[in-house]
Design an enzyme around this catalytic site. Structure first.
Site, short mmCIF file in Angstrom:
data_model
loop_
_atom_site.label_atom_id
_atom_site.label_comp_id
_atom_site.label_asym_id
_atom_site.label_seq_id
_atom_site.Cartn_x
_atom_site.Cartn_y
_atom_site.Cartn_z
N LYS A 1 13.27 -37.64 37.70
CA LYS A 1 14.14 -38.70 38.22
C LYS A 1 15.09 -38.18 39.29
CE LYS A 1 15.95 -39.65 34.17
NZ LYS A 1 15.25 -38.61 33.38
N ARG B 1 19.87 -46.57 29.44
CA ARG B 1 19.21 -45.70 28.48
C ARG B 1 19.04 -46.34 27.12
NH1 ARG B 1 20.23 -40.50 31.20
NH2 ARG B 1 18.97 -38.94 30.16
N ARG C 1 14.17 -25.53 34.73
CA ARG C 1 15.05 -26.24 35.69
C ARG C 1 16.25 -25.40 36.09
NH1 ARG C 1 16.56 -32.30 34.71
NH2 ARG C 1 16.97 -31.61 32.58
N ARG D 1 21.23 -25.86 32.92
CA ARG D 1 22.07 -26.77 32.13
C ARG D 1 22.12 -26.30 30.69
NH1 ARG D 1 20.02 -32.77 33.46
NH2 ARG D 1 20.41 -32.95 31.23
N ARG E 1 16.77 -34.70 22.69
CA ARG E 1 16.77 -35.65 23.82
C ARG E 1 15.45 -36.41 23.90
NH1 ARG E 1 18.18 -31.35 28.05
NH2 ARG E 1 17.63 -32.90 29.62
P1 ADP Z 1 17.96 -35.82 32.17
O1 ADP Z 1 17.99 -35.43 33.62
O2 ADP Z 1 17.46 -34.72 31.33
O3 ADP Z 1 17.29 -37.14 31.96
P2 ADP Z 1 20.71 -36.66 32.39
O4 ADP Z 1 21.39 -35.71 33.30
O5 ADP Z 1 20.35 -37.99 32.95
O6 ADP Z 1 19.46 -35.96 31.70
O7 ADP Z 1 21.63 -36.90 31.12
C1 ADP Z 1 22.16 -35.81 30.39
C2 ADP Z 1 22.94 -36.36 29.18
O8 ADP Z 1 23.99 -37.21 29.64
C3 ADP Z 1 22.13 -37.22 28.23
O9 ADP Z 1 21.44 -36.45 27.27
C4 ADP Z 1 23.23 -38.07 27.59
O10 ADP Z 1 23.95 -37.34 26.61
C5 ADP Z 1 24.18 -38.30 28.77
N1 ADP Z 1 23.89 -39.56 29.49
C6 ADP Z 1 23.50 -39.68 30.79
N2 ADP Z 1 23.32 -40.96 31.13
C7 ADP Z 1 23.59 -41.69 29.99
C8 ADP Z 1 23.57 -43.06 29.67
N3 ADP Z 1 23.20 -43.99 30.57
N4 ADP Z 1 23.90 -43.42 28.41
C9 ADP Z 1 24.26 -42.52 27.49
N5 ADP Z 1 24.29 -41.21 27.72
C10 ADP Z 1 23.96 -40.78 28.97
P1 ADP Z 2 15.00 -35.50 35.46
O1 ADP Z 2 16.14 -35.89 36.38
O2 ADP Z 2 14.10 -36.67 35.16
O3 ADP Z 2 15.50 -34.87 34.20
P2 ADP Z 2 14.41 -33.41 37.43
O4 ADP Z 2 14.22 -34.10 38.72
O5 ADP Z 2 15.69 -32.69 37.21
O6 ADP Z 2 14.10 -34.43 36.20
O7 ADP Z 2 13.18 -32.40 37.25
C1 ADP Z 2 13.08 -31.55 36.11
C2 ADP Z 2 12.51 -30.20 36.55
O8 ADP Z 2 11.14 -30.37 36.94
C3 ADP Z 2 13.20 -29.56 37.76
O9 ADP Z 2 13.20 -28.16 37.57
C4 ADP Z 2 12.32 -29.94 38.94
O10 ADP Z 2 12.36 -28.95 39.97
C5 ADP Z 2 10.95 -30.00 38.31
N1 ADP Z 2 10.08 -31.04 38.88
C6 ADP Z 2 10.45 -32.28 39.27
N2 ADP Z 2 9.38 -32.97 39.71
C7 ADP Z 2 8.31 -32.15 39.58
C8 ADP Z 2 6.90 -32.28 39.85
N3 ADP Z 2 6.40 -33.42 40.35
N4 ADP Z 2 6.11 -31.23 39.60
C9 ADP Z 2 6.62 -30.08 39.09
N5 ADP Z 2 7.92 -29.88 38.81
C10 ADP Z 2 8.77 -30.91 39.05
#
Ligand code: ADP
Ligand code: ADP
Length: 223
Positions: free
Chosen positions: A16, A91, A128, A162, A173
């Site tokens: 994302k 979410r 990551r 992270r 998660r």
């Molecule tokens: P990821 O990239 O792994 O999807 P995020 O950075 O979006 O993770 O979110 C990290 C953490 O922040 C989540 O595990 C949750 O604890 C919190 N969080 C983020 N967005 C929301 C939301 N819309 N509602 C509740 N918790 C959230």
């Molecule tokens: P999210 O926000 O959904 O948690 P991220 O964009 O942070 O996901 O991506 C999670 C990890 O996967 C990062 O280390 C990123 O560089 C890697 N990544 C993202 N997209 C791809 C892809 N299409 N193929 C391989 N690795 C990816």
């Protein structure tokens, strides 16, 4: 110019942040990521950051009342008047309903969901790396490594992992995603608004698929 909100859904590690960064840059609208906003609050040591941090560290969702207000204040900002790319919200169903109400009559929205198998998510999260200076600069130790270890190619910032990207918290998660966030996908699918995107391909291929999914829902390009 767009007058549209793009809602980007997908499990942790589905890409994302990576895709939203590129889409928002190319569409010329802000990337609004609730997780990034909370991490900034945590770094600044604010009350909100401390409260949210307790949930984030264990992989649970931050309570709706802390998330929703923060989000609506953000998207009320001047820079969001022409639209924005939303990453990490909604979410759960209650957040989706708040967003539907908040957007009603003011915006049209497109909803894309990145689909990636669990074993790939785990691999992606395990490698990551994020830049301390700019949360949009995202790397992966194997799949998209920086040129110099530990240093951001784009701005020279320090790269870090992270705290919640460790195996125990990742398992929680993914569980929370299935228990609470999957319902959001069903909600938009029932509305006929959901555009599924195969997220299990290279980043450029995912981006192409995402662009066409979003364009199919009438986002105009340009500025
Ligand atoms: P990821 O990239 O792994 O999807 P995020 O950075 O979006 O993770 O979110 C990290 C953490 O922040 C989540 O595990 C949750 O604890 C919190 N969080 C983020 N967005 C929301 C939301 N819309 N509602 C509740 N918790 C959230
Ligand atoms: P999210 O926000 O959904 O948690 P991220 O964009 O942070 O996901 O991506 C999670 C990890 O996967 C990062 O280390 C990123 O560089 C890697 N990544 C993202 N997209 C791809 C892809 N299409 N193929 C391989 N690795 C990816």
């Amino acid at each position: 110019m767009i007058d549209q909100v793009v809602i980007l859904l997908g499990p942790p590690g589905s890409g994302k942040g990576t895709q939203a960064t590129r889409l928002s840059a190319e569409l010329g609208v802000p990337h609004v990521a609730t997780g990034d906003m909370f991490r900034t609050q945590m770094e600044e040591g604010t009350d909100l950051g401390q409260r949210a941090g307790r949930y984030m560290d264990s992989g649970r969702l931050v309570p709706d009342e802390l998330v929703t207000e923060m989000l609506f204040v953000r998207v009320d900002g001047e820079d969001c008047v022409e639209g924005y790319v939303l990453d990490g919200f909604p979410r759960n169903l209650s957040q989706a309903e708040s967003l539907d109400q908040g957007l009603e009559g003011r915006w049209s929205s497109s909803v894309a969901s990145l689909e990636v198998p669990d074993e790939v998510l785990v691999e992606r999260i395990a490698g990551r790396l994020l830049c301390r200076e700019d949360s949009n600069h995202i790397y992966h130790a194997s799949f998209s490594p920086p040129k110099v270890e530990g240093v951001c190619d784009e701005c020279g910032g320090e790269l870090y992992r992270r705290e919640d990207d460790n195996p125990e918290v990742v398992a929680e998660r993914l569980y929370v995603y299935r228990e609470q966030t999957a319902a959001v996908i069903t909600h938009y699918a029932q509305d006929g608004r959901l555009e599924p995107v195969d997220g299990n391909q290279g980043p450029d291929e995912v981006y192409r698929a995402l662009r066409s999914a979003v364009e199919g829902s009438d986002v105009e390009e340009g500025g």
